[in-house]
Design an enzyme around this catalytic site. Sequence first.
Site, mmCIF file in Angstrom:
data_model
loop_
_atom_site.group_PDB
_atom_site.id
_atom_site.type_symbol
_atom_site.label_atom_id
_atom_site.label_comp_id
_atom_site.label_asym_id
_atom_site.label_seq_id
_atom_site.Cartn_x
_atom_site.Cartn_y
_atom_site.Cartn_z
ATOM 1 C CG ASP A 69 -10.250 -1.749 4.712
ATOM 2 O OD1 ASP A 69 -9.437 -1.974 5.618
ATOM 3 O OD2 ASP A 69 -11.472 -1.957 4.827
ATOM 4 C CE LYS A 70 -1.207 1.240 5.473
ATOM 5 N NZ LYS A 70 -0.566 2.585 5.347
#
Length: 242
Positions: free
Chosen positions: A107-108
């Site tokens: 995820d970011k």
Amino acid sequence: MRETINSAVRINKFLSQAGLCSRRQADFYVEQGKVTVDGKTAEPGTKVCEGQEVCFNGKPVRMDTQTVYLAYNKPKGIVCTSSKEEANNIIDAVGYPSRIYPVGRLDKDSQGLILLTNDGEAANEIMKARNYHEKEYEVTVNKRITNDFIQGMRNGVPLSELDTVTRKCTVKKEGPDSFRIILTQGLNRQIRRMCEYFGYRVTKLRRVRVMNIRLGNLKEGSYRKLTPEEIKMLKEELIRER
């Protein structure tokens, strides 16, 4: 330009073998009408025969002649997508001169090891949850870790928002507020959700291993090619699982 293939294959497998994307992403592109075979819009299940022309967004899909396997140390803020619509997409961040795409996701807000390749078949096998491939992470949370927290994380955590219970896993305390965890599944924001269940918030999450590939001392934001020995071991494990 017409591509030569050995026999009729489903369109998603063809696109995967060509290094364009994973089979799952290929299905999505087909559903969006972005793929044509001999000028006709492909449908799910369309098969491609030798000599047919396959195009994606109007451009011919060419089979890559050289297979690429990269390890990349993803910084926070980079998004694991090949879509150019995302300004911080991982493909632009890596800047590799030939077509590749990420194997799975981070995820970011997470960082660390992610693999990139143009080998669609290998990528597809690595991402299959049923294969129980190990992925190892170093995690820091916002408060002191208790033994109950470690035991709870090990024994399966109910995630009501995903309607599932996580698989049992290996968890080892590393410091007052940090631990190491080895997962064999890749649910959306899994570690963060697991920690939240016990009232903890992840402040740092770094992946350090995928199967036999380790992050090591690779500089953040840099990539390296996998060694021949790493590729050999990776493929041997994938073959054993078939």
